[in-house]
Write an enzyme that holds these catalytic residues in place. Sequence first.
Site, PDB file in Angstrom:
ATOM      1  N   TYR A  73     -17.618  -1.196   5.943  1.00 17.98           N
ATOM      2  CA  TYR A  73     -16.729  -1.079   4.774  1.00 17.98           C
ATOM      3  C   TYR A  73     -16.333   0.376   4.594  1.00 17.98           C
ATOM      4  O   TYR A  73     -17.165   1.278   4.748  1.00 17.98           O
ATOM      5  CB  TYR A  73     -17.438  -1.565   3.509  1.00 17.98           C
ATOM      6  N   GLU A  75     -13.538   1.504   2.022  1.00 18.91           N
ATOM      7  CA  GLU A  75     -12.404   1.599   1.085  1.00 18.91           C
ATOM      8  C   GLU A  75     -12.021   3.057   0.864  1.00 18.91           C
ATOM      9  O   GLU A  75     -12.892   3.910   0.664  1.00 18.91           O
ATOM     10  CB  GLU A  75     -12.768   0.963  -0.249  1.00 18.91           C
ATOM     11  N   ASP A 224      12.172  -2.779   9.208  1.00 14.66           N
ATOM     12  CA  ASP A 224      11.017  -3.577   9.620  1.00 14.66           C
ATOM     13  C   ASP A 224      11.209  -3.835  11.111  1.00 14.66           C
ATOM     14  O   ASP A 224      11.975  -4.706  11.503  1.00 14.66           O
ATOM     15  CB  ASP A 224      10.985  -4.887   8.815  1.00 14.66           C
ATOM     16  N   THR A 250       4.548  -4.780  12.643  1.00 17.25           N
ATOM     17  CA  THR A 250       3.296  -5.403  13.071  1.00 17.25           C
ATOM     18  C   THR A 250       2.882  -4.676  14.348  1.00 17.25           C
ATOM     19  O   THR A 250       3.670  -3.931  14.930  1.00 17.25           O
ATOM     20  CB  THR A 250       3.487  -6.901  13.400  1.00 17.25           C
ATOM     21  N   LYS A 253       3.064  -7.731  18.329  1.00 23.63           N
ATOM     22  CA  LYS A 253       4.183  -8.370  19.039  1.00 23.63           C
ATOM     23  C   LYS A 253       4.472  -7.533  20.289  1.00 23.63           C
ATOM     24  O   LYS A 253       3.611  -7.453  21.138  1.00 23.63           O
ATOM     25  CB  LYS A 253       5.385  -8.485  18.094  1.00 23.63           C
ATOM     26  N   ARG A 259      -3.819  -8.000  15.827  1.00 21.36           N
ATOM     27  CA  ARG A 259      -3.045  -8.338  14.620  1.00 21.36           C
ATOM     28  C   ARG A 259      -3.304  -7.316  13.521  1.00 21.36           C
ATOM     29  O   ARG A 259      -4.413  -7.204  13.010  1.00 21.36           O
ATOM     30  CB  ARG A 259      -3.449  -9.719  14.104  1.00 21.36           C
TER      31      ARG A 259
HETATM   32  C1  LIG Z   1      10.361  -8.863  11.171  1.00 24.71           C
HETATM   33  C2  LIG Z   1       8.997  -9.338  10.777  1.00 24.71           C
HETATM   34  N1  LIG Z   1       8.363  -8.709   9.767  1.00 24.71           N
HETATM   35  C3  LIG Z   1       7.145  -9.105   9.362  1.00 24.71           C
HETATM   36  C4  LIG Z   1       6.486 -10.157   9.959  1.00 24.71           C
HETATM   37  C5  LIG Z   1       5.176 -10.589   9.387  1.00 24.71           C
HETATM   38  O1  LIG Z   1       4.107 -10.330  10.179  1.00 24.71           O
HETATM   39  P1  LIG Z   1       2.705 -11.090   9.950  1.00 24.71           P
HETATM   40  O2  LIG Z   1       2.901 -12.483  10.448  1.00 24.71           O
HETATM   41  O3  LIG Z   1       1.775 -10.270  10.775  1.00 24.71           O
HETATM   42  O4  LIG Z   1       2.398 -11.042   8.495  1.00 24.71           O
HETATM   43  C6  LIG Z   1       7.098 -10.833  11.019  1.00 24.71           C
HETATM   44  C7  LIG Z   1       6.397 -11.943  11.688  1.00 24.71           C
HETATM   45  O5  LIG Z   1       6.823 -12.592  12.566  1.00 24.71           O
HETATM   46  C8  LIG Z   1       8.391 -10.418  11.426  1.00 24.71           C
HETATM   47  O6  LIG Z   1       9.052 -11.064  12.392  1.00 24.71           O
END
Ligand SMILES: Cc1ncc(COP(=O)(O)O)c(C=O)c1O
Length: 335
Positions: A73, A75, A224, A250, A253, A259
């Site tokens: 842990y 935090e 994003d 993320t 991918k 993850r």
């Molecule tokens: C563009 C985009 N943002 C955020 C996410 C969310 O990721 P997570 O599934 O790890 O929460 C995804 C998931 O496919 C995504 O395609």
Amino acid sequence: MADSPVMNGGHHDPWTRHNQMVLEPLETNDPEVYEIIRKEKHRQRYGLELIASENFASCAVLQALGSCLNNKYSEGYPGQRYYGGTEHVDELELLCQKRALETYSLDPKKWGVNVQPYSGSPANFAVYTALVEPHGRIMGLDLPDGGHLTHGFMTDMSCLVYGFYTSVQVNPDTGYIDYDRLEENARLFHPKLIIAGVSCYSRNLDYARMRTIANENNAVLMADMAHISGLVAAGVVPSPFEHCDIVTTTTHKTLRGCRAGMIFYRKDNYESLINQAVFPGLQGGPHNHAIAGTAHAHLRAFPSSDPYEKSSGSANFDIPYRDLLQVLLWPSNKQ
Ligand SMILES: Cc1ncc(COP(=O)(O)O)c(C=O)c1O
């Protein structure tokens, strides 16, 4: 009270029981779970996986994920924790941050990164929490047009808390994002934040155009890049960093880590807002085992000069593509 060795007739001394619980491998300790994992591994190995949001994490990433870091842990942030014994996880988190910035050639004086988000969705929600008040306005690409749930789809929590306007849409005739319409709608809607991100759109985004629209409305521009973070690292698609204030991603991918999620931010304006939104705003203890997996994934994602690796997409795409070839050729090339 659970059965103790003594209540069981004293057949096993406490250390034997302890060793069984703590040291025995999954295969014999819990054959049921082990068998399910074995079947899934077989499915992944011999099936044809063509899901764009998935990847195959390396053995090293999985080792980090399955390590004793799971137990800790911590935090808070490096040097400011609410727990003792954090000297090694501090070192780890700082290393992960350093590698993340290096992966995208970012100047550490200008950019910072929070590597604690548990995944992509919490990372996005943390940005909204940090920068937009409840019912404040956000614009993102509509889910049916290729956006993500967290970009304002009606079933997502973010849509309940914020005034989302998913009017970034694709033109049905061309299939391209309609930037003129986005500009017009932004003038009407005056969003506080605009999201440049996609889950299912096969073109590059025009970050420069979106920056101009954001500037005109005094809005924050957040990218994003979850789907393309490995491609950005390899330098084969335009980078969002030049034009955006915040970049979320993320790590599992195209980046091919475990993850988790990350939030890059311009330090001048957003550092403390983002960090406070992640912890203590939305999360508790960071997943240190995932931070270790992410740190390692960055080591393998540095921009490559190898033409084969570049042409195959990302610096770390060579292995999956070779795996894929092997699967396609199987069983003729069984090794
Ligand atoms: C563009 C985009 N943002 C955020 C996410 C969310 O990721 P997570 O599934 O790890 O929460 C995804 C998931 O496919 C995504 O395609």
